[in-house]
Design an enzyme around this catalytic site. Structure first.
Site, PDB file in Angstrom:
ATOM      1  N   SER A  15      60.237 -87.442  -5.800  1.00  0.00           N
ATOM      2  CA  SER A  15      60.551 -88.558  -4.902  1.00  0.00           C
ATOM      3  C   SER A  15      60.544 -88.064  -3.465  1.00  0.00           C
ATOM      4  O   SER A  15      61.402 -87.280  -3.048  1.00  0.00           O
ATOM      5  CB  SER A  15      61.919 -89.136  -5.258  1.00  0.00           C
ATOM      6  OG  SER A  15      62.279 -90.103  -4.301  1.00  0.00           O
ATOM      7  N   ASP A  42      59.630 -94.143  -1.674  1.00  0.00           N
ATOM      8  CA  ASP A  42      60.713 -95.126  -1.579  1.00  0.00           C
ATOM      9  C   ASP A  42      60.711 -95.837  -0.240  1.00  0.00           C
ATOM     10  O   ASP A  42      61.032 -95.234   0.787  1.00  0.00           O
ATOM     11  CB  ASP A  42      62.065 -94.419  -1.716  1.00  0.00           C
ATOM     12  CG  ASP A  42      62.341 -93.986  -3.143  1.00  0.00           C
ATOM     13  OD1 ASP A  42      62.509 -94.866  -4.001  1.00  0.00           O
ATOM     14  OD2 ASP A  42      62.379 -92.769  -3.381  1.00  0.00           O
ATOM     15  N   ASP A 182      65.166 -93.684 -12.425  1.00  0.00           N
ATOM     16  CA  ASP A 182      65.257 -93.215 -11.033  1.00  0.00           C
ATOM     17  C   ASP A 182      66.722 -93.110 -10.637  1.00  0.00           C
ATOM     18  O   ASP A 182      67.442 -94.104 -10.628  1.00  0.00           O
ATOM     19  CB  ASP A 182      64.521 -94.227 -10.139  1.00  0.00           C
ATOM     20  CG  ASP A 182      64.489 -93.836  -8.664  1.00  0.00           C
ATOM     21  OD1 ASP A 182      64.951 -92.743  -8.313  1.00  0.00           O
ATOM     22  OD2 ASP A 182      63.978 -94.662  -7.869  1.00  0.00           O
TER      23      ASP A 182
HETATM   24  C1  DX5 Z   1      67.079 -93.914  -4.060  1.00  0.00           C
HETATM   25  C2  DX5 Z   1      65.651 -93.778  -4.511  1.00  0.00           C
HETATM   26  C3  DX5 Z   1      65.378 -92.599  -5.349  1.00  0.00           C
HETATM   27  C4  DX5 Z   1      65.851 -91.281  -4.802  1.00  0.00           C
HETATM   28  C5  DX5 Z   1      66.182 -90.467  -6.006  1.00  0.00           C
HETATM   29  O1  DX5 Z   1      67.609 -95.147  -4.295  1.00  0.00           O
HETATM   30  O2  DX5 Z   1      65.187 -94.927  -5.201  1.00  0.00           O
HETATM   31  O3  DX5 Z   1      64.010 -92.534  -5.720  1.00  0.00           O
HETATM   32  O4  DX5 Z   1      64.972 -90.571  -3.979  1.00  0.00           O
HETATM   33  O5  DX5 Z   1      66.785 -89.295  -5.634  1.00  0.00           O
HETATM   34  P1  DX5 Z   1      67.586 -88.381  -6.676  1.00  0.00           P
HETATM   35  O6  DX5 Z   1      66.594 -87.928  -7.699  1.00  0.00           O
HETATM   36  O7  DX5 Z   1      68.134 -87.277  -5.825  1.00  0.00           O
HETATM   37  O8  DX5 Z   1      68.670 -89.229  -7.280  1.00  0.00           O
HETATM   38 ZN    ZN Z   2      63.121 -94.746  -5.958  1.00  0.00          ZN
END
Ligand code: DX5
Ligand code: ZN
Length: 230
Positions: A15, A42, A182
């Protein structure tokens, strides 16, 4: 990588939200070197979620590199009125749009709109939304994204109840619809999410906030590709 192929594979998706943006191209190249092909992008609008994140301008910078590497940018739209942005995502070179059921008046219209632009389609739902509502809204989508955190930012803890929600999703969705998860995915949580039936694993902090992101990516990929050794 064409979206239809992505949607068939089991993939760990780094991500980009958690990347060091002063070194974005280098970090992505290093992950491509380790085998990553699908990157999660994102977009947040400061409205549907409080945070403003990244958008089509950044997407357009990355997309030509990604095409050269045979990779794909999977766009998670954490925005109100997501359809307003589909065309910009398509023009900027995004491979897919995943929009939130909570942000959408007519998921069926949005699915058709995204398809018309040649995009892959995902339907995301928040921890407060029922699995059943998400399944109904996901008619015609390629994937359903089960949020395992409250959407907003990287580095939050995986919500353990997500495992049961993924299991229910897997029972209710047609077999060809992929399940993406996610939020809070790391070496501890990826196994239970895989066993519950998820196929696409978004990981931000567990990859980019580590000293060696390619090694972290490889470790997670190994855990989902060979779950017996995980
Ligand atoms: C946050 C995003 C995610 C985020 C996940 O709402 O949708 O994709 O980057 O990050 P981690 O893997 O650290 O939870
Ligand atoms: Zn996301």
């Amino acid at each position: 990588m064409p979206w239809v192929e992505v949607a068939r594979e089991v993939e760990v998706e780094p991500s980009l939200y958690a990347a060091d943006f002063s070194q974005l191209g280098e970090q992505v190249a290093a992950l491509v070197g380790a085998g990553a092909r699908v990157f999660h992008f994102d977009a947040g609008d400061g409205h549907f979620i409080p945070e403003i994140t990244i958008g089509p301008v950044v997407l357009a910078s990355l997309a030509p590199l990604m095409r050269g590497w045979g990779g794909a940018l999977d766009c998670h739209l954490m925005v109100a009125e997501p359809e307003r942005h589909f065309e910009a995502v398509a023009k900027a070179g995004g491979a897919s749009v995943t929009f939130h059921v909570e942000a959408c008046d007519s998921p069926a219209r949005a699915v058709a709109h995204a398809r018309g632009l040649g995009l892959g389609v995902g339907l995301a739902f928040n921890p407060e939304t029922s699995v059943e509502d998400a399944v109904v809204a996901a008619e015609g989508a390629d994937l359903v994204l089960c949020m395992s955190i409250h959407p907003g930012y990287s580095g939050q803890e995986f919500m353990p109840e997500s495992v049961g929600r993924i299991e229910r999703l897997r029972k209710l969705l047609p077999e060809n619809v992929r399940i993406q998860v996610d939020g809070g995915i790391n070496a501890t949580t990826i196994g239970p999410a895989r066993e519950a039936g998820a196929d696409l694993f978004v990981a931000g902090s567990a990859i980019f906030w580590r000293d060696d992101p390619p090694a972290a990516y490889l470790e997670l990929s190994e855990l989902v590709r060979n779950p017996a050794h995980g």
